[in-house]
Motif scaffolding. Structure first.
Motif, PDB file in Angstrom:
ATOM      1  N   ALA A 117       0.771  -1.201   0.072  1.00  0.00           N
ATOM      2  CA  ALA A 117       0.133  -0.091   0.049  1.00  0.00           C
ATOM      3  C   ALA A 117       0.862   0.995  -0.041  1.00  0.00           C
ATOM      4  O   ALA A 117       0.694   2.158  -0.884  1.00  0.00           O
ATOM      5  N   GLN A 118       1.776   1.136   1.128  1.00  0.00           N
ATOM      6  CA  GLN A 118       2.800   2.540   0.969  1.00  0.00           C
ATOM      7  C   GLN A 118       3.531   2.936  -0.409  1.00  0.00           C
ATOM      8  O   GLN A 118       3.681   3.815  -0.825  1.00  0.00           O
ATOM      9  N   PHE A 119       4.068   1.661  -0.778  1.00  0.00           N
ATOM     10  CA  PHE A 119       4.996   1.827  -2.168  1.00  0.00           C
ATOM     11  C   PHE A 119       4.301   1.713  -3.442  1.00  0.00           C
ATOM     12  O   PHE A 119       4.895   1.735  -4.316  1.00  0.00           O
ATOM     13  N   ASP A 120       2.967   1.323  -3.250  1.00  0.00           N
ATOM     14  CA  ASP A 120       2.256   0.826  -4.681  1.00  0.00           C
ATOM     15  C   ASP A 120       2.921  -0.062  -5.687  1.00  0.00           C
ATOM     16  O   ASP A 120       3.092   0.223  -6.647  1.00  0.00           O
ATOM     17  N   PHE A 121       3.272  -0.945  -4.930  1.00  0.00           N
ATOM     18  CA  PHE A 121       3.365  -2.603  -5.720  1.00  0.00           C
ATOM     19  C   PHE A 121       2.804  -3.401  -5.316  1.00  0.00           C
ATOM     20  O   PHE A 121       2.181  -3.389  -4.212  1.00  0.00           O
ATOM     21  N   PRO A 122       2.473  -4.270  -6.215  1.00  0.00           N
ATOM     22  CA  PRO A 122       1.731  -5.837  -5.588  1.00  0.00           C
ATOM     23  C   PRO A 122       2.035  -6.571  -4.505  1.00  0.00           C
ATOM     24  O   PRO A 122       3.296  -6.793  -4.425  1.00  0.00           O
ATOM     25  N   PHE A 123       1.126  -6.914  -3.920  1.00  0.00           N
ATOM     26  CA  PHE A 123       1.258  -7.874  -2.686  1.00  0.00           C
ATOM     27  C   PHE A 123       0.984  -9.150  -3.671  1.00  0.00           C
ATOM     28  O   PHE A 123      -0.086  -9.633  -4.116  1.00  0.00           O
ATOM     29  N   LEU A 124       2.346 -10.015  -3.884  1.00  0.00           N
ATOM     30  CA  LEU A 124       1.952 -11.127  -4.740  1.00  0.00           C
ATOM     31  C   LEU A 124       1.477 -12.513  -4.228  1.00  0.00           C
ATOM     32  O   LEU A 124       0.966 -13.474  -4.729  1.00  0.00           O
ATOM     33  N   ALA A 125       2.007 -12.750  -2.863  1.00  0.00           N
ATOM     34  CA  ALA A 125       1.708 -14.222  -2.471  1.00  0.00           C
ATOM     35  C   ALA A 125       2.024 -14.071  -0.761  1.00  0.00           C
ATOM     36  O   ALA A 125       2.689 -13.047  -0.283  1.00  0.00           O
ATOM     37  N   ASP A 126       1.701 -14.997   0.059  1.00  0.00           N
ATOM     38  CA  ASP A 126       2.109 -15.584   0.978  1.00  0.00           C
ATOM     39  C   ASP A 126       2.464 -16.802   1.476  1.00  0.00           C
ATOM     40  O   ASP A 126       2.137 -17.633   0.812  1.00  0.00           O
ATOM     41  N   TYR A 127       3.041 -16.939   2.691  1.00  0.00           N
ATOM     42  CA  TYR A 127       3.346 -18.349   3.085  1.00  0.00           C
ATOM     43  C   TYR A 127       3.423 -18.296   4.572  1.00  0.00           C
ATOM     44  O   TYR A 127       3.833 -17.171   5.162  1.00  0.00           O
ATOM     45  N   GLU A 128       3.112 -19.393   5.290  1.00  0.00           N
ATOM     46  CA  GLU A 128       3.447 -19.376   6.655  1.00  0.00           C
ATOM     47  C   GLU A 128       4.623 -19.939   7.170  1.00  0.00           C
ATOM     48  O   GLU A 128       4.976 -20.837   6.739  1.00  0.00           O
ATOM     49  N   LEU A 129       5.026 -19.320   8.165  1.00  0.00           N
ATOM     50  CA  LEU A 129       6.541 -19.733   8.857  1.00  0.00           C
ATOM     51  C   LEU A 129       7.489 -20.037   7.752  1.00  0.00           C
ATOM     52  O   LEU A 129       8.022 -19.205   7.315  1.00  0.00           O
ATOM     53  N   ARG A 130       7.872 -21.063   7.524  1.00  0.00           N
ATOM     54  CA  ARG A 130       9.111 -21.519   6.717  1.00  0.00           C
ATOM     55  C   ARG A 130       8.504 -21.895   5.518  1.00  0.00           C
ATOM     56  O   ARG A 130       9.272 -22.436   4.502  1.00  0.00           O
TER      57      ARG A 130
END
Length: 148
Positions: A117-130
């Motif tokens: 949001a701050q830098f206006d680039f996409p949030f592409l993906a996520d993963y949990e822990l390792r």
């Protein structure tokens, strides 16, 4: 492809290195698959201007509250935010991948979402822990497709 990351507990570093190994395997079977170069940003990392496009991997560490209505103060990962802001490095960022612990509910990957949001680039993906093997495959594909 270049990945800038910050790792506090070692989870992000572990995932990034496993992703790099996965990319090497994919490149061996098909040289069209890109390799991954890693660059760890840490508290005493010198600020410099990035020359090539990159992705950012960031864990979530917040202080207090629920991370949405109150208490979303980023802690421990500020050096990545400073690096992105320096010399407009954020303009070369192709997107961010977040990690965290799903036990923290709405705070899960909140730092990465705030960066997007701050830098206006996409949030592409996520993963949990390792992360899992499936996360490696999915995220590699997302990164590869984001460089086209």
């Amino acid at each position: 492809m270049t990945i800038l990351y910050i790792s506090i507990s070692g989870n992000t570093r572990s995932f990034a290195k496993r992703l790099q190994e996965y990319a090497e395997q994919q490149h061996t079977s098909d040289s069209q698959n890109p390799l991954i170069q890693l660059k760890e940003i840490h508290e005493n990392f010198p600020l410099e201007t990035e020359q090539d496009p990159f992705f950012v991997f960031v864990p979530t560490y917040l202080e207090g509250g629920n991370g949405v209505d109150n208490g979303d103060q980023e802690i421990l990962t500020e050096s990545m935010r400073e690096y992105l802001a320096f010399g407009d490095n954020f303009r070369k960022c192709l997107g961010v991948v977040g990690s965290g612990n799903k036990n923290f509910n709405r705070q899960y990957c909140l730092t990465a979402k705030q960066y997007a949001a701050q830098f206006d680039f996409p949030f592409l993906a996520d993963y949990e822990l390792r992360g899992t093997s499936a996360d490696l495959e999915t995220i590699y594909t997302i990164l590869k497709n984001s460089t086209d």
